[in-house]
Design a protein around this motif. Structure first.
Motif, PDB file in Angstrom:
ATOM      1  N   CYS A 125      29.128 -55.624  26.807  1.00 46.37           N
ATOM      2  CA  CYS A 125      28.506 -54.358  27.183  1.00 46.37           C
ATOM      3  C   CYS A 125      29.466 -53.482  27.968  1.00 46.37           C
ATOM      4  O   CYS A 125      30.485 -53.942  28.497  1.00 46.37           O
ATOM      5  CB  CYS A 125      27.245 -54.617  28.023  1.00 46.37           C
ATOM      6  SG  CYS A 125      27.580 -55.471  29.579  1.00 46.37           S
ATOM      7  N   GLN A 126      29.125 -52.215  28.042  1.00 46.92           N
ATOM      8  CA  GLN A 126      29.825 -51.244  28.890  1.00 46.92           C
ATOM      9  C   GLN A 126      28.790 -50.442  29.666  1.00 46.92           C
ATOM     10  O   GLN A 126      27.719 -50.112  29.143  1.00 46.92           O
ATOM     11  CB  GLN A 126      30.688 -50.301  28.063  1.00 46.92           C
ATOM     12  CG  GLN A 126      31.924 -50.961  27.446  1.00 46.92           C
ATOM     13  CD  GLN A 126      32.815 -49.950  26.758  1.00 46.92           C
ATOM     14  OE1 GLN A 126      32.350 -49.028  26.090  1.00 46.92           O
ATOM     15  NE2 GLN A 126      34.119 -50.120  26.909  1.00 46.92           N
ATOM     16  N   VAL A 127      29.115 -50.145  30.911  1.00 50.07           N
ATOM     17  CA  VAL A 127      28.237 -49.343  31.757  1.00 50.07           C
ATOM     18  C   VAL A 127      28.970 -48.065  32.128  1.00 50.07           C
ATOM     19  O   VAL A 127      30.144 -48.103  32.537  1.00 50.07           O
ATOM     20  CB  VAL A 127      27.837 -50.112  33.039  1.00 50.07           C
ATOM     21  CG1 VAL A 127      26.923 -49.251  33.907  1.00 50.07           C
ATOM     22  CG2 VAL A 127      27.152 -51.430  32.685  1.00 50.07           C
ATOM     23  N   ARG A 128      28.265 -46.937  31.979  1.00 47.61           N
ATOM     24  CA  ARG A 128      28.832 -45.639  32.328  1.00 47.61           C
ATOM     25  C   ARG A 128      27.918 -44.895  33.281  1.00 47.61           C
ATOM     26  O   ARG A 128      26.693 -45.038  33.231  1.00 47.61           O
ATOM     27  CB  ARG A 128      29.059 -44.781  31.072  1.00 47.61           C
ATOM     28  CG  ARG A 128      30.238 -45.211  30.222  1.00 47.61           C
ATOM     29  CD  ARG A 128      30.405 -44.303  29.007  1.00 47.61           C
ATOM     30  NE  ARG A 128      31.666 -44.534  28.319  1.00 47.61           N
ATOM     31  CZ  ARG A 128      31.887 -45.513  27.447  1.00 47.61           C
ATOM     32  NH1 ARG A 128      30.889 -46.345  27.151  1.00 47.61           N
ATOM     33  NH2 ARG A 128      33.057 -45.663  26.876  1.00 47.61           N
ATOM     34  N   ILE A 129      28.541 -44.116  34.147  1.00 48.24           N
ATOM     35  CA  ILE A 129      27.834 -43.116  34.941  1.00 48.24           C
ATOM     36  C   ILE A 129      28.259 -41.771  34.394  1.00 48.24           C
ATOM     37  O   ILE A 129      29.411 -41.354  34.572  1.00 48.24           O
ATOM     38  CB  ILE A 129      28.160 -43.233  36.434  1.00 48.24           C
ATOM     39  CG1 ILE A 129      27.687 -44.587  36.976  1.00 48.24           C
ATOM     40  CG2 ILE A 129      27.522 -42.096  37.213  1.00 48.24           C
ATOM     41  CD1 ILE A 129      28.048 -44.815  38.433  1.00 48.24           C
ATOM     42  N   ASP A 159      31.821 -41.364  32.828  1.00 48.22           N
ATOM     43  CA  ASP A 159      32.779 -42.247  33.490  1.00 48.22           C
ATOM     44  C   ASP A 159      32.455 -43.710  33.211  1.00 48.22           C
ATOM     45  O   ASP A 159      31.388 -44.206  33.590  1.00 48.22           O
ATOM     46  CB  ASP A 159      32.764 -42.000  35.005  1.00 48.22           C
ATOM     47  CG  ASP A 159      33.308 -40.638  35.372  1.00 48.22           C
ATOM     48  OD1 ASP A 159      34.502 -40.398  35.144  1.00 48.22           O
ATOM     49  OD2 ASP A 159      32.528 -39.809  35.898  1.00 48.22           O
ATOM     50  N   LEU A 160      33.385 -44.401  32.575  1.00 48.84           N
ATOM     51  CA  LEU A 160      33.238 -45.841  32.380  1.00 48.84           C
ATOM     52  C   LEU A 160      33.442 -46.540  33.714  1.00 48.84           C
ATOM     53  O   LEU A 160      34.420 -46.290  34.420  1.00 48.84           O
ATOM     54  CB  LEU A 160      34.282 -46.335  31.373  1.00 48.84           C
ATOM     55  CG  LEU A 160      34.286 -47.839  31.077  1.00 48.84           C
ATOM     56  CD1 LEU A 160      33.004 -48.252  30.357  1.00 48.84           C
ATOM     57  CD2 LEU A 160      35.518 -48.214  30.245  1.00 48.84           C
ATOM     58  N   VAL A 161      32.506 -47.416  34.098  1.00 46.36           N
ATOM     59  CA  VAL A 161      32.627 -48.114  35.377  1.00 46.36           C
ATOM     60  C   VAL A 161      32.657 -49.628  35.223  1.00 46.36           C
ATOM     61  O   VAL A 161      33.027 -50.333  36.164  1.00 46.36           O
ATOM     62  CB  VAL A 161      31.491 -47.718  36.348  1.00 46.36           C
ATOM     63  CG1 VAL A 161      31.638 -46.260  36.768  1.00 46.36           C
ATOM     64  CG2 VAL A 161      30.121 -47.984  35.754  1.00 46.36           C
TER      65      VAL A 161
END
Length: 366
Positions: free
Chosen positions: A55-59, A62-64
């Motif tokens: 998975c990838q988490v973004r705000i 912006d990739l965080v």
């Protein structure tokens, strides 16, 4: 701009009502939890995410975090359903899993190459932001230790730090390598709350490092088997001695630098302070980031100096909205070669500003 999205198997999930994303310069893997609650009968249950999914988490854009789903807790009662997803950076496998390298010993090899070898079995890339080219005479994996425990032992002896980045890579870092925050943390301006234990129970007046190394035909006896270095700290009024017994191939130079780093790191940890600010971004639109240098102006605690953001958490809740919680500490305690305390001037009587000038340099500039 601040919407949190979770991408799993090419599908983006959003609309989270509770969020926590945290990272730190002394943590090897950042983590996240996102959750949503709705009332019966409500919408259909979202497509299930499976433990182990990448998975990838973004705000916003912006990739965080890049990592894996570890948990998918669900809770319900007769009124509502709560669904959450939790995960950690790819580097979690280095933290959790064994150092099972074959061969398990390196001689005259650079620190960077040893770290790469320890991380390679778990598919983790290693980035060197700090000078990790120093070669060690010998490093051996201890039976049963994890890959991170072996890396940490290696880096601690060399006074280096390791963390992760937004792409899930292991980063050998130096303090402040993420740059300088554009905003200040200032009481009466953007600080919502602060907490400073100011606990000096782990600070000592003398630090001793003891170790040994393998002998050779020209280097044997006590010179190899009884390596020792001592450093004192006259900022502590009464005698308090700490002895560090280090494994690995110890030299007098490494032991001396080790105790100097320990002395400054413990003062820095004693001054760690946690602050909260509203929102996740600074005035220029950039996210607050860990490993940034930030100016802290807090006359209530006594700070007017540059500090290092050592840990950060982006939080979202229905009660408080978006909150950034960050831990700051003097960066001197994280530096490979901290300045000598005897070079610091005592604080002048009646002088306003920083209350801890007698402990640390008043202005640290990157």
């Amino acid at each position: 701009m601040n919407a949190v999205s979770l991408a799993v198997n090419g599908i983006d999930y959003g609309g989270w009502l509770d969020t926590s994303i945290s990272a730190g310069i002394e943590r090897q893997c950042r983590d996240f939890t996102v959750g949503i609650t709705w009332k019966w009968p409500g919408a259909d249950v979202p497509r299930r995410v499976t433990q182990g999914d990448k998975c990838q988490v973004r705000i916003g854009q912006d990739l965080v975090l890049t990592g894996y789903v570890f948990a998918t807790p669900i809770r319900y009662d007769d009124a509502s359903i709560s669904l959450a997803i939790g995960g950690r950076s790819m580097t979690a496998d280095v933290v959790d899993c064994a150092a099972d390298n074959r061969p398990s010993q390196w001689r005259n090899t650079s620190i960077l190459n040893i770290v790469k070898a320890l991380a390679a079995p778990y598919g983790i890339a290693v980035i060197g932001e700090a000078d990790a080219g120093l070669s060690l005479a010998d490093h051996m994996v201890d039976p049963g230790e994890t890959a991170f425990e072996s890396i940490d032992r290696l880096l601690r002896m060399s006074r280096l730090l390791s963390t992760d980045d937004a792409y899930g890579r292991l980063v050998i870092a130096e303090p402040g390598s993420a740059g300088r925050a554009s905003d200040r943390l200032e009481l009466g301006y953007n600080i919502l709350g602060g907490e400073a234990p100011l606990d000096f129970s782990d600070v000592f007046s003398e630090y001793v490092c003891k170790g040994q190394r393998s002998g050779t035909d020209s280097d044997f006896g006590p010179a190899a088997s009884e390596v020792e270095a001592r450093v004192t700290d006259d900022r502590v009024a009464r005698r308090r001695t700490l002895v560090l017994n280090e494994s690995g191939q110890m030299t007098t130079d490494i032991a001396t630098k080790r105790v100097s780093w320990e002395r400054e790191n413990r003062i820095s940890k004693a001054l760690e302070t946690r602050y909260e600010v509203q929102g996740w971004r600074q005035a220029n639109g950039d996210l607050w980031r860990h490993n940034q240098i930030v100016r802290v102006v807090d006359p209530l605690i006594g700070f007017d100096r540059d500090m290092l953001i050592s840990e950060i958490e982006y939080g979202l809740s229905e009660e408080r909205g978006t909150i950034t919680s960050m831990t700051v500490a003097p960066p001197e305690g994280f530096m490979p070669d901290p300045p000598e305390p005897e070079r610091r001037a005592k604080k002048a009587k009646g002088k306003k500003g920083d209350a801890f000038e007698y402990l640390l340099p008043p202005n640290w500039e990157k």
